[in-house]
Design a protein around this motif. Structure first.
Motif, PDB file in Angstrom:
ATOM      1  N   MET A  32     -47.601  22.954  -8.215  1.00  0.00           N
ATOM      2  CA  MET A  32     -46.949  24.184  -7.922  1.00  0.00           C
ATOM      3  C   MET A  32     -45.861  23.886  -8.240  1.00  0.00           C
ATOM      4  SD  MET A  32     -46.273  27.306  -5.820  1.00  0.00           S
ATOM      5  CE  MET A  32     -45.067  27.941  -5.328  1.00  0.00           C
ATOM      6  N   ILE A  33     -45.149  22.447  -8.886  1.00  0.00           N
ATOM      7  CA  ILE A  33     -44.155  21.838  -8.977  1.00  0.00           C
ATOM      8  C   ILE A  33     -43.880  22.969 -10.731  1.00  0.00           C
ATOM      9  CG2 ILE A  33     -44.730  19.295 -10.242  1.00  0.00           C
ATOM     10  CD1 ILE A  33     -42.522  18.296  -9.278  1.00  0.00           C
ATOM     11  N   MET A  34     -44.513  22.978 -11.009  1.00  0.00           N
ATOM     12  CA  MET A  34     -44.775  23.680 -12.866  1.00  0.00           C
ATOM     13  C   MET A  34     -44.152  24.956 -12.605  1.00  0.00           C
ATOM     14  SD  MET A  34     -44.935  21.461 -14.656  1.00  0.00           S
ATOM     15  CE  MET A  34     -45.541  22.254 -16.092  1.00  0.00           C
ATOM     16  N   LEU A  35     -44.067  25.616 -11.187  1.00  0.00           N
ATOM     17  CA  LEU A  35     -43.638  26.624 -11.608  1.00  0.00           C
ATOM     18  C   LEU A  35     -42.307  27.062 -11.836  1.00  0.00           C
ATOM     19  CD1 LEU A  35     -44.569  30.024 -10.163  1.00  0.00           C
ATOM     20  CD2 LEU A  35     -43.249  29.274  -7.988  1.00  0.00           C
ATOM     21  N   PRO A  36     -41.416  26.846 -11.680  1.00  0.00           N
ATOM     22  CA  PRO A  36     -40.498  27.528 -12.734  1.00  0.00           C
ATOM     23  C   PRO A  36     -40.022  26.940 -13.853  1.00  0.00           C
ATOM     24  CG  PRO A  36     -40.151  24.959 -11.380  1.00  0.00           C
ATOM     25  CD  PRO A  36     -41.027  25.447 -10.860  1.00  0.00           C
ATOM     26  N   PHE A  37     -41.217  26.215 -14.362  1.00  0.00           N
ATOM     27  CA  PHE A  37     -41.301  25.476 -16.276  1.00  0.00           C
ATOM     28  C   PHE A  37     -42.295  26.305 -15.978  1.00  0.00           C
ATOM     29  CE2 PHE A  37     -40.297  21.277 -14.223  1.00  0.00           C
ATOM     30  CZ  PHE A  37     -39.812  21.231 -14.843  1.00  0.00           C
ATOM     31  N   ASN A  38     -43.424  27.213 -16.208  1.00  0.00           N
ATOM     32  CA  ASN A  38     -44.455  28.125 -16.520  1.00  0.00           C
ATOM     33  C   ASN A  38     -43.807  29.131 -16.491  1.00  0.00           C
ATOM     34  OD1 ASN A  38     -46.171  26.280 -16.520  1.00  0.00           O
ATOM     35  ND2 ASN A  38     -47.408  26.910 -14.314  1.00  0.00           N
ATOM     36  N   ILE A  39     -42.614  29.841 -15.475  1.00  0.00           N
ATOM     37  CA  ILE A  39     -41.880  31.001 -15.820  1.00  0.00           C
ATOM     38  C   ILE A  39     -40.970  30.638 -17.052  1.00  0.00           C
ATOM     39  CG2 ILE A  39     -40.175  32.652 -14.762  1.00  0.00           C
ATOM     40  CD1 ILE A  39     -40.808  31.707 -11.816  1.00  0.00           C
ATOM     41  N   ILE A  40     -40.407  29.548 -16.874  1.00  0.00           N
ATOM     42  CA  ILE A  40     -39.173  30.186 -17.945  1.00  0.00           C
ATOM     43  C   ILE A  40     -40.128  29.833 -19.472  1.00  0.00           C
ATOM     44  CG2 ILE A  40     -37.559  28.173 -19.339  1.00  0.00           C
ATOM     45  CD1 ILE A  40     -37.802  26.779 -17.219  1.00  0.00           C
ATOM     46  N   GLY A  41     -41.086  29.292 -19.475  1.00  0.00           N
ATOM     47  CA  GLY A  41     -42.228  29.231 -20.896  1.00  0.00           C
ATOM     48  C   GLY A  41     -42.682  30.427 -21.431  1.00  0.00           C
ATOM     49  N   GLU A  42     -42.539  30.991 -20.030  1.00  0.00           N
ATOM     50  CA  GLU A  42     -43.463  32.938 -20.233  1.00  0.00           C
ATOM     51  C   GLU A  42     -42.021  33.695 -21.221  1.00  0.00           C
ATOM     52  OE1 GLU A  42     -46.433  35.249 -19.527  1.00  0.00           O
ATOM     53  OE2 GLU A  42     -46.266  33.400 -19.835  1.00  0.00           O
ATOM     54  N   PHE A  43     -41.078  33.275 -20.572  1.00  0.00           N
ATOM     55  CA  PHE A  43     -40.121  33.750 -21.524  1.00  0.00           C
ATOM     56  C   PHE A  43     -39.049  33.525 -22.876  1.00  0.00           C
ATOM     57  CE2 PHE A  43     -39.553  35.254 -16.575  1.00  0.00           C
ATOM     58  CZ  PHE A  43     -38.984  36.972 -16.807  1.00  0.00           C
ATOM     59  N   SER A  44     -39.857  32.616 -22.141  1.00  0.00           N
ATOM     60  CA  SER A  44     -38.775  32.110 -24.252  1.00  0.00           C
ATOM     61  C   SER A  44     -39.709  31.927 -25.023  1.00  0.00           C
ATOM     62  CB  SER A  44     -39.059  30.272 -23.873  1.00  0.00           C
ATOM     63  OG  SER A  44     -40.737  29.724 -23.312  1.00  0.00           O
ATOM     64  N   ARG A  45     -41.187  32.409 -24.875  1.00  0.00           N
ATOM     65  CA  ARG A  45     -42.052  33.080 -25.447  1.00  0.00           C
ATOM     66  C   ARG A  45     -41.387  34.399 -26.651  1.00  0.00           C
ATOM     67  NH1 ARG A  45     -48.221  33.199 -22.943  1.00  0.00           N
ATOM     68  NH2 ARG A  45     -48.958  30.739 -22.758  1.00  0.00           N
ATOM     69  N   GLY A  46     -40.973  35.217 -25.045  1.00  0.00           N
ATOM     70  CA  GLY A  46     -40.484  36.660 -26.193  1.00  0.00           C
ATOM     71  C   GLY A  46     -39.166  36.294 -26.898  1.00  0.00           C
ATOM     72  N   VAL A  47     -38.934  35.768 -26.445  1.00  0.00           N
ATOM     73  CA  VAL A  47     -37.303  35.069 -27.030  1.00  0.00           C
ATOM     74  C   VAL A  47     -37.743  34.442 -28.755  1.00  0.00           C
ATOM     75  CG1 VAL A  47     -35.550  33.558 -26.782  1.00  0.00           C
ATOM     76  CG2 VAL A  47     -35.905  34.557 -25.155  1.00  0.00           C
ATOM     77  N   SER A  48     -38.339  34.062 -28.867  1.00  0.00           N
ATOM     78  CA  SER A  48     -38.439  33.287 -29.869  1.00  0.00           C
ATOM     79  C   SER A  48     -39.691  34.456 -30.448  1.00  0.00           C
ATOM     80  CB  SER A  48     -40.179  31.805 -29.830  1.00  0.00           C
ATOM     81  OG  SER A  48     -41.666  32.331 -28.753  1.00  0.00           O
ATOM     82  N   LEU A  49     -40.406  35.048 -29.791  1.00  0.00           N
ATOM     83  CA  LEU A  49     -41.542  35.967 -31.132  1.00  0.00           C
ATOM     84  C   LEU A  49     -40.215  37.680 -31.443  1.00  0.00           C
ATOM     85  CD1 LEU A  49     -44.371  37.805 -28.644  1.00  0.00           C
ATOM     86  CD2 LEU A  49     -44.304  37.101 -31.369  1.00  0.00           C
ATOM     87  N   ALA A  50     -38.627  37.795 -30.751  1.00  0.00           N
ATOM     88  CA  ALA A  50     -38.242  38.562 -31.080  1.00  0.00           C
ATOM     89  C   ALA A  50     -36.678  38.007 -32.318  1.00  0.00           C
ATOM     90  CB  ALA A  50     -37.167  38.671 -30.195  1.00  0.00           C
ATOM     91  N   ILE A  51     -36.629  36.879 -32.142  1.00  0.00           N
ATOM     92  CA  ILE A  51     -35.387  35.950 -32.953  1.00  0.00           C
ATOM     93  C   ILE A  51     -36.312  35.075 -34.148  1.00  0.00           C
ATOM     94  CG2 ILE A  51     -34.354  33.204 -33.597  1.00  0.00           C
ATOM     95  CD1 ILE A  51     -33.333  35.615 -31.006  1.00  0.00           C
ATOM     96  N   ARG A  52     -37.386  35.382 -33.788  1.00  0.00           N
ATOM     97  CA  ARG A  52     -38.267  34.855 -35.640  1.00  0.00           C
ATOM     98  C   ARG A  52     -38.779  36.285 -36.173  1.00  0.00           C
ATOM     99  NH1 ARG A  52     -42.261  33.056 -33.146  1.00  0.00           N
ATOM    100  NH2 ARG A  52     -42.044  30.995 -33.375  1.00  0.00           N
ATOM    101  N   LEU A  53     -38.716  37.164 -35.645  1.00  0.00           N
ATOM    102  CA  LEU A  53     -39.541  38.418 -36.534  1.00  0.00           C
ATOM    103  C   LEU A  53     -37.955  39.102 -36.932  1.00  0.00           C
ATOM    104  CD1 LEU A  53     -40.627  40.404 -37.732  1.00  0.00           C
ATOM    105  CD2 LEU A  53     -40.546  41.812 -35.062  1.00  0.00           C
ATOM    106  N   TYR A  54     -36.699  38.648 -36.160  1.00  0.00           N
ATOM    107  CA  TYR A  54     -35.273  39.680 -36.745  1.00  0.00           C
ATOM    108  C   TYR A  54     -34.865  38.536 -37.667  1.00  0.00           C
ATOM    109  CZ  TYR A  54     -30.631  39.950 -36.823  1.00  0.00           C
ATOM    110  OH  TYR A  54     -29.276  40.273 -37.016  1.00  0.00           O
ATOM    111  N   GLY A  55     -35.067  37.115 -37.736  1.00  0.00           N
ATOM    112  CA  GLY A  55     -34.232  36.736 -38.464  1.00  0.00           C
ATOM    113  C   GLY A  55     -35.545  35.983 -39.991  1.00  0.00           C
ATOM    114  N   ASN A  56     -36.564  36.356 -40.155  1.00  0.00           N
ATOM    115  CA  ASN A  56     -37.136  36.568 -40.781  1.00  0.00           C
ATOM    116  C   ASN A  56     -37.005  37.879 -41.967  1.00  0.00           C
ATOM    117  OD1 ASN A  56     -38.713  34.709 -40.453  1.00  0.00           O
ATOM    118  ND2 ASN A  56     -40.523  35.443 -39.546  1.00  0.00           N
TER     119      ASN A  56
END
Length: 230
Positions: free
Chosen positions: A144-168
């Motif tokens: 249960m202690i991993m709940l906030p980290f898993n949620i942050i990881g889920e949104f960080s995926r989207g941020v990385s996708l957007a920045i990667r495509l835009y930067g390229n």
């Protein structure tokens, strides 16, 4: 020098300004839809496929093969989503060979919109595969202690996708603008060829990453070894 289509206003509708990002996005969508309609207008099982239909079937088969390698299953329903992402991004980047056309993917608003569609698709595919309970259970694994980290990881995926495509895409636009200002008669041919290659690579990476995230949401939960021992 305008590097993003957001800065170019094509026309106005009352108080609304329609920029090149919106116009070029619709151009790509209409082009893809038009080609699909023309190729499949006489689609029949008893008729031999023509050259255009064979080329389209080859593209679809290649995309489906890549998706099945990632998902390790016949996930044809993922093909429609990931394949659309690939074709849209690839077509947007390939059309840069047309003078004056700035790809809509060089706008951060477009890459964010594509990323949001992926973030929405991830839970939808996960819930459709295993139900709401199984999908939400993954956020508290392994504890249960991993709940906030898993949620942050889920949104960080989207941020990385957007920045990667835009930067390229933006890096390619900047390099092309610099080289064209130095030698406008030699580098256009080289940059057009390089743009075709990088355009397909960017589309492939984005679609594959989206497929990986979706397949992780659709994956079966690990077996409970404690219950097995009992």
């Amino acid at each position: 020098m305008q590097l993003t289509p957001d800065q170019t206003v094509v026309f106005t509708l009352g108080q609304w300004q329609v920029n090149a990002t919106i116009v070029n996005t619709w151009i790509v969508m209409i082009l893809l839809a038009g080609i699909s309609m023309l190729v499949t207008r006489n689609l029949r099982a008893d008729k031999a496929p023509g050259r255009w239909r064979s080329a389209l079937e080859l593209i679809v088969t290649m995309i489906q093969g890549q998706i099945e390698e990632v998902t390790r299953s016949s996930a044809r329903h993922v093909l429609y989503f990931a394949g659309t992402l690939f074709l849209f991004i690839a077509a947007s980047n390939v059309l840069t060979v047309i003078p004056g056309f700035v790809p809509p993917t060089s706008s951060l608003s477009t890459t964010v919109a594509l990323t949001l569609s992926v973030l929405v698709a991830i839970p939808l595919f996960g819930i459709a595969k295993g139900g709401v309970r199984q999908y939400l259970r993954k956020f508290i694994e392994p504890s249960m202690i991993m709940l906030p980290f898993n949620i942050i990881g889920e949104f960080s995926r989207g941020v990385s996708l957007a920045i990667r495509l835009y930067g390229n895409v933006m890096s390619g636009v900047v390099i092309a603008a610099i080289l064209l200002s130095i030698a406008p008669f030699f580098f256009p041919v080289v940059m057009d060829m390089l743009g075709l290659l990088t355009g397909f690579i960017q589309a492939y990476i984005f679609a594959i990453l989206a497929t990986v995230y979706i397949s992780s949401a659709m994956a079966d939960p690990p077996l409970d070894t404690s219950d097995k021992d009992k």
